[in-house]
Design an enzyme around this catalytic site. Sequence first.
Site, mmCIF file in Angstrom:
data_model
loop_
_atom_site.group_PDB
_atom_site.id
_atom_site.type_symbol
_atom_site.label_atom_id
_atom_site.label_comp_id
_atom_site.label_asym_id
_atom_site.label_seq_id
_atom_site.Cartn_x
_atom_site.Cartn_y
_atom_site.Cartn_z
ATOM 1 N N SER A 122 29.953 13.373 26.614
ATOM 2 C CA SER A 122 30.744 13.504 27.665
ATOM 3 C C SER A 122 30.185 13.384 28.894
ATOM 4 O O SER A 122 29.159 14.419 29.551
ATOM 5 C CB SER A 122 32.410 13.532 28.368
HETATM 6 N N1 SAH Z 1 33.107 15.753 22.462
HETATM 7 C C1 SAH Z 1 31.542 15.102 22.511
HETATM 8 C C2 SAH Z 1 31.370 13.713 22.048
HETATM 9 C C3 SAH Z 1 32.610 13.337 21.426
HETATM 10 S S1 SAH Z 1 32.087 11.943 21.348
HETATM 11 C C4 SAH Z 1 30.456 16.402 22.860
HETATM 12 O O1 SAH Z 1 30.842 17.086 23.400
HETATM 13 O O2 SAH Z 1 29.740 15.826 22.904
HETATM 14 C C5 SAH Z 1 33.111 11.174 19.921
HETATM 15 C C6 SAH Z 1 32.938 11.653 18.944
HETATM 16 O O3 SAH Z 1 34.669 11.344 17.941
HETATM 17 C C7 SAH Z 1 32.139 10.640 18.150
HETATM 18 O O4 SAH Z 1 31.827 11.775 17.482
HETATM 19 C C8 SAH Z 1 33.393 10.269 16.374
HETATM 20 O O5 SAH Z 1 32.195 10.107 15.275
HETATM 21 C C9 SAH Z 1 33.916 10.988 16.428
HETATM 22 N N2 SAH Z 1 34.962 10.817 15.825
HETATM 23 C C10 SAH Z 1 35.974 9.606 16.475
HETATM 24 N N3 SAH Z 1 36.994 9.471 15.748
HETATM 25 C C11 SAH Z 1 37.304 10.421 14.945
HETATM 26 C C12 SAH Z 1 38.288 10.548 14.473
HETATM 27 N N4 SAH Z 1 39.367 9.743 13.843
HETATM 28 N N5 SAH Z 1 38.374 11.782 13.655
HETATM 29 C C13 SAH Z 1 37.442 12.822 14.179
HETATM 30 N N6 SAH Z 1 36.009 12.422 15.201
HETATM 31 C C14 SAH Z 1 36.134 11.313 15.449
#
Ligand code: SAH
Length: 225
Positions: free
Chosen positions: A64
């Site tokens: 993000s």
């Molecule tokens: N917090 C992260 C960015 C997250 S991007 C950072 O600091 O880099 C969003 C993430 O959510 C992705 O890696 C994706 O695989 C994950 N995601 C999507 N649906 C999900 C679910 N149901 N449970 C766990 N992770 C999930």
Amino acid sequence: MTEDQFAALRDRMVDQQIRARGVVDPRVLAAVRQVPRHLFIPQHLWDQAYNDYPLPIGADQTISQPYIVALMTEILEVKETDRILELGTGSGYQAAILAELAAQVFSIDRMGDLARQAKEMLDSLGYKNVQIRVGDGTLGWPEEAPFDGIIVTAGAPKVPRPLTEQLALGGRLVIPVGDVWSQTLTCVRKTREGLKFEYHGGCRFVRLIGKYGWNGGQEAEARSD
Ligand code: SAH
């Protein structure tokens, strides 16, 4: 670039992008100054690591925008004794920020490769208070509940019920809720009188895919075609 130069870029990022937009919690600002964000993204993007936008981290996912990480962390009101659950480990950057502020961090990603890479980076930086699990985070992490704070870093169509159930009394859940293309940053507080909702403006996240998220993403694919 040297570590000192990266640190100078971080200071500037905090002043110009984060404090300038109204995030003031000194603990949050210190954590953002501390964590080497560039190490959580691919090396060919390091020169953009402290810029004011999200960046790709592989597998169609993004880290993000720094301001959004800081804002969500401030809204979460993390205390030193807190146990925090994160959905969407991704690069592990947000988990590192939380690890600076909380007693324990539990983070879930549905993608094994991202979770493994994140774990390696967090280990190499010496964070010992983060546990990572691969799976559907919309089910929460019942064995470790209740949590003082839960942060969801992917966009949800609605608030997953298991998450409010796994929130401690007084706990906060910070989650982007809306459609696939835009969401409202939502904070749900668990009080004796029930759940209280606050809204903190618009944002745009990749999809939360799971039982209580976008159901396998079919709705989303249909819309983007
Ligand atoms: N917090 C992260 C960015 C997250 S991007 C950072 O600091 O880099 C969003 C993430 O959510 C992705 O890696 C994706 O695989 C994950 N995601 C999507 N649906 C999900 C679910 N149901 N449970 C766990 N992770 C999930």
